[in-house]
Write an enzyme that holds these catalytic residues in place. Structure first.
Site, PDB file in Angstrom:
ATOM      1  N   HIS A  54       0.868  -1.183   0.000  1.00  0.00           N
ATOM      2  CA  HIS A  54       0.000   0.000   0.000  1.00  0.00           C
ATOM      3  C   HIS A  54       0.906   1.234   0.000  1.00  0.00           C
ATOM      4  O   HIS A  54       2.012   1.196   0.538  1.00  0.00           O
ATOM      5  CB  HIS A  54      -0.852  -0.047   1.274  1.00  0.00           C
ATOM      6  CG  HIS A  54      -1.890   1.028   1.378  1.00  0.00           C
ATOM      7  ND1 HIS A  54      -1.604   2.297   1.808  1.00  0.00           N
ATOM      8  CD2 HIS A  54      -3.221   1.013   1.137  1.00  0.00           C
ATOM      9  CE1 HIS A  54      -2.712   3.021   1.827  1.00  0.00           C
ATOM     10  NE2 HIS A  54      -3.712   2.262   1.415  1.00  0.00           N
TER      11      HIS A  54
ATOM     12  N   ASP B 235       3.344  -4.093   8.256  1.00  0.00           N
ATOM     13  CA  ASP B 235       2.118  -3.334   8.038  1.00  0.00           C
ATOM     14  C   ASP B 235       0.957  -4.316   8.179  1.00  0.00           C
ATOM     15  O   ASP B 235       0.648  -5.068   7.254  1.00  0.00           O
ATOM     16  CB  ASP B 235       2.152  -2.701   6.647  1.00  0.00           C
ATOM     17  CG  ASP B 235       0.837  -2.029   6.291  1.00  0.00           C
ATOM     18  OD1 ASP B 235      -0.098  -2.053   7.113  1.00  0.00           O
ATOM     19  OD2 ASP B 235       0.736  -1.490   5.171  1.00  0.00           O
TER      20      ASP B 235
ATOM     21  N   LYS C 111     -10.281  -0.536  10.483  1.00  0.00           N
ATOM     22  CA  LYS C 111     -10.496  -1.671   9.577  1.00  0.00           C
ATOM     23  C   LYS C 111     -10.874  -2.924  10.364  1.00  0.00           C
ATOM     24  O   LYS C 111     -11.162  -3.961   9.778  1.00  0.00           O
ATOM     25  CB  LYS C 111      -9.243  -1.937   8.753  1.00  0.00           C
ATOM     26  CG  LYS C 111      -8.928  -0.838   7.748  1.00  0.00           C
ATOM     27  CD  LYS C 111      -7.714  -1.201   6.929  1.00  0.00           C
ATOM     28  CE  LYS C 111      -7.087  -0.009   6.248  1.00  0.00           C
ATOM     29  NZ  LYS C 111      -7.886   0.567   5.168  1.00  0.00           N
TER      30      LYS C 111
ATOM     31  N   GLN D 195      -4.248  -4.704   7.135  1.00  0.00           N
ATOM     32  CA  GLN D 195      -5.289  -5.616   6.629  1.00  0.00           C
ATOM     33  C   GLN D 195      -5.324  -6.936   7.386  1.00  0.00           C
ATOM     34  O   GLN D 195      -6.194  -7.769   7.133  1.00  0.00           O
ATOM     35  CB  GLN D 195      -5.064  -5.901   5.137  1.00  0.00           C
ATOM     36  CG  GLN D 195      -5.286  -4.696   4.244  1.00  0.00           C
ATOM     37  CD  GLN D 195      -6.729  -4.208   4.240  1.00  0.00           C
ATOM     38  OE1 GLN D 195      -7.654  -4.940   4.612  1.00  0.00           O
ATOM     39  NE2 GLN D 195      -6.940  -2.970   3.842  1.00  0.00           N
TER      40      GLN D 195
ATOM     41  N   CYS E 177      -4.754   2.350  -3.747  1.00  0.00           N
ATOM     42  CA  CYS E 177      -3.494   2.826  -3.143  1.00  0.00           C
ATOM     43  C   CYS E 177      -2.357   1.827  -3.339  1.00  0.00           C
ATOM     44  O   CYS E 177      -1.492   1.680  -2.463  1.00  0.00           O
ATOM     45  CB  CYS E 177      -3.662   3.161  -1.652  1.00  0.00           C
ATOM     46  SG  CYS E 177      -4.815   4.483  -1.366  1.00  0.00           S
TER      47      CYS E 177
END
Ligand code: 7TS
Length: 417
Positions: free
Chosen positions: A134, A211, A237, A214, A375
Site C-alpha cells: 500500500h 504493516d 479496519k 489488513q 493505493c
C-alpha cells in the site's frame, strides 16, 4: 484459503444474523435496494457496542488523560490504559510500554521512518519493501531514503500475487537496514510469510516493520512469535473507530529511538535550555490523543475476541471460496490475486469495462465495493491494469451478499460487454 487454524464448528447462519444485528449501518437501503457492504478493507462498519462506548465516554467521562487530579480525568485515563492492555493482549506483546497509540497505520509507519529510520540509516544503506505494498508502506520509505541517501529495493511478486521468496533472500544483504512488509495485501489478499522473513532479515541485521493494516481484522497477531521489530495497524479496519491505531515496537528499540513529535506528555522535564524525554510509550504520544476513539476501540477488540479468530476465519474463508467460485464463472471476469493463502479480499477486473463504471453500476444495485488502484499503483503497473473492483468480506457478510454481488456482476456483463 486462509491460514491454517485449529478446526472449529461450522459457522451457523444464526451466528451471522446475530453478528449482523449488532451493526446499525448495515440495515439501510441505498438507491432503494438493501445495502450490501463489501468494502470492509477500506473501513469496517462499527458494532453498536463501539458506538455506545463513544457516546458513554463523551456523556460520562470526558476529560484529558494523564494530567488531572479529578475523578473524570482518572476515569478517562483508566479507560485509555485499559484499551492499551487489550491491544497488548490482542497482539500478544510482552509489555504495555510497547503499545503506542497513533492516528492509524499510516501514522505508525511514518513514526518509525521518522525516528528509527532517521537515526539508523546511512548513505548507501537499503530499505526493502515489496511490489504489493500500500502507498502508506512505500512513500514514507521513499522519503526517508531520499533524505538519507539510501536506496529503496523491491521484492518482486508473481502473477498470482505471491512474493518471490528466493528473490527476497537474494536482495537481503548486510546493507539492508529495514524490511517493511505487509502482513496481508489490501488488493490481492495475499498473506505473507512474515515469521520466515523476519528470521532471514534478522540474520542480516535488518529490522522488520510489519504493516498489519489488513491483518488485524482477519488473522491472530502474535508479535512475539513473529519476532517482528515494529507492527502497525488502524482500529477502523477492525470494527473500531477512525482516527486511532497502534504502533508496536520492541521495548529496547523504542527506548533507544529519538522521539517523534515534541509536546506535552512525551517529556520528563523541560527547561528553556533542555528537555528530557518520558519513557515509552509516552515518549511517542505527544499531545492529547484521540481519547474517545481509543476508549471505544476496546469494544471492537472485545467484539473480535468474542467471535474468536477460528470462527471468523472459517466464516470468511468459506465466503471467499464461494465468491471466487461464482465470480470466475462469469464471462469477462478475471480475478486478481489468486494466492492460496489469502484474507477475504476479492479483486477482479471485467475485461472491456472500466472498473469505475462497474463500481457505479454495482452501487446502483446497493452494493458497495472499492474501485481503482486501491493505493497500490506500483502493483497495478506490475499487473498492467489501471484499477480493480474489490469486494472485501467481513464477519457480517453472508452467502446472500455474495449471491447478490455475483448476480449484479453477471447482469452488468450481459448488458455492457
Ligand atoms: N496498509 C495497508 C495494507 C492498507 O490496506 C491501508 C489502508 C493502510 C496501510 C493505511 O491505513 P490507514 O488506516 O492509515 O489509512 N487501505 C485502504 C484500502 O485498501 N482502501 O482504503 C484504505
Amino acid at each position: 484459503m486462509i491460514h491454517p487454524l485449529p478446526p472449529s464448528a461450522p459457522v451457523q447462519n444464526e451466528d451471522i444474523q446475530a453478528i449482523r444485528a449488532q451493526f446499525p449501518t448495515l440495515h439501510q437501503t441505498v438507491h432503494g435496494k438493501p445495502l450490501i457492504y463489501l468494502d470492509s478493507a477500506a473501513t469496517a462498519q462499527k458494532p453498536q457496542a463501539v458506538l455506545d462506548a463513544l457516546a458513554h465516554y463523551y456523556q460520562q467521562d470526558n476529560a484529558n488523560v494523564h494530567r488531572g487530579a479529578h475523578a473524570l480525568a482518572g476515569r478517562a485515563t483508566a479507560a485509555l490504559e485499559a484499551t492499551r492492555e487489550c491491544v497488548r493482549q490482542f497482539i500478544h506483546a510482552a509489555d504495555g510500554a510497547e503499545v503506542i497509540f497513533t492516528a492509524g497505520a499510516t501514522a505508525s509507519i511514518n513514526l518509525v521512518a521518522a525516528t528509527y529510520g532517521q537515526a539508523a540509516l546511512q548513505p548507501g544503506d537499503e530499505v526493502l519493501i515489496s511490489h504489493m505494498e500500500h502507498h502508506a508502506n512505500i512513500v514514507p520509505w521513499q522519503m526517508l531514503c531520499q533524505a538519507k541517501g539510501a536506496q529503496l529495493k523491491v521484492i518482486p511478486i508473481n502473477e498470482r500475487g505471491e512474493l518471490l521468496l528466493a528473490a527476497f533472500s537474494e536482495l537481503l544483504t548486510s546493507r539492508t537496514k529495514i524490511v517493511a512488509i505487509s502482513y496481508a495485501s489490501n488488493t490481492l489478499g495475499t498473506i505473507n510469510p512474515i515469521k520466515e522473513m523476519v528470521k532471514q532479515a534478522h540474520a542480516q541485521g535488518a529490522v522488520v516493520v510489519v504493516d498489519a493494516a489488513q491483518a488485524a481484522a482477519h488473522l491472530p497477531i502474535n508479535v512475539q512469535e513473529l519476532d517482528c521489530d515494529f507492527l502497525a495497524f488502524s482500529a477502523h479496519k477492525a470494527y473500531g473507530p477512525t482516527g486511532v491505531g497502534v504502533l508496536y515496537g520492541k521495548k529496547t528499540l523504542l527506548e533507544a529511538m529519538p522521539p517523534y513529535q515534541g509536546g506535552g506528555e512525551m517529556i520528563r522535564e523541560v527547561t528553556l535550555a533542555h528537555t528530557t524525554y518520558n519513557s515509552p510509550p509516552y515518549k511517542f504520544e505527544a499531545g492529547t490523543p484521540n481519547i474517545a476513539g481509543i476508549v471505544a476501540w476496546r469494544a471492537a477488540l472485545d467484539f473480535i475476541t468474542a467471535i474468536g479468530f477460528p470462527k471468523l476465519q472459517a466464516h470468511e474463508d468459506a465466503l471467499l471460496t464461494y465468491a471466487a467460485d461464482l465470480l470466475q464463472r462469469i464471462p469477462n471476469v478475471r480475478l486478481i490475486g489468486t494466492a492460496p493463502n489469502k484474507i477475504s479480499v476479492l479483486s477482479f477486473v471485467v475485461e472491456g469495462m472500466h472498473h469505475l463504471d462497474v463500481g457505479m453500476l454495482l452501487d446502483a444495485h446497493g452494493i458497495a465495493v472499492r474501485t481503482g488502484h486501491s493505493c497500490t499503483q506500483p502493483l497495478m503497473d506490475f499487473l498492467g491494469i489501471e484499477g480493480v473492483i474489490r469486494a472485501s468480506l467481513a464477519a457480517y457478510n453472508t452467502k446472500e451478499d455474495v449471491d447478490r454481488l455475483a448476480e449484479a456482476v453477471e447482469k452488468i456483463v450481459k448488458t455492457h460487454c
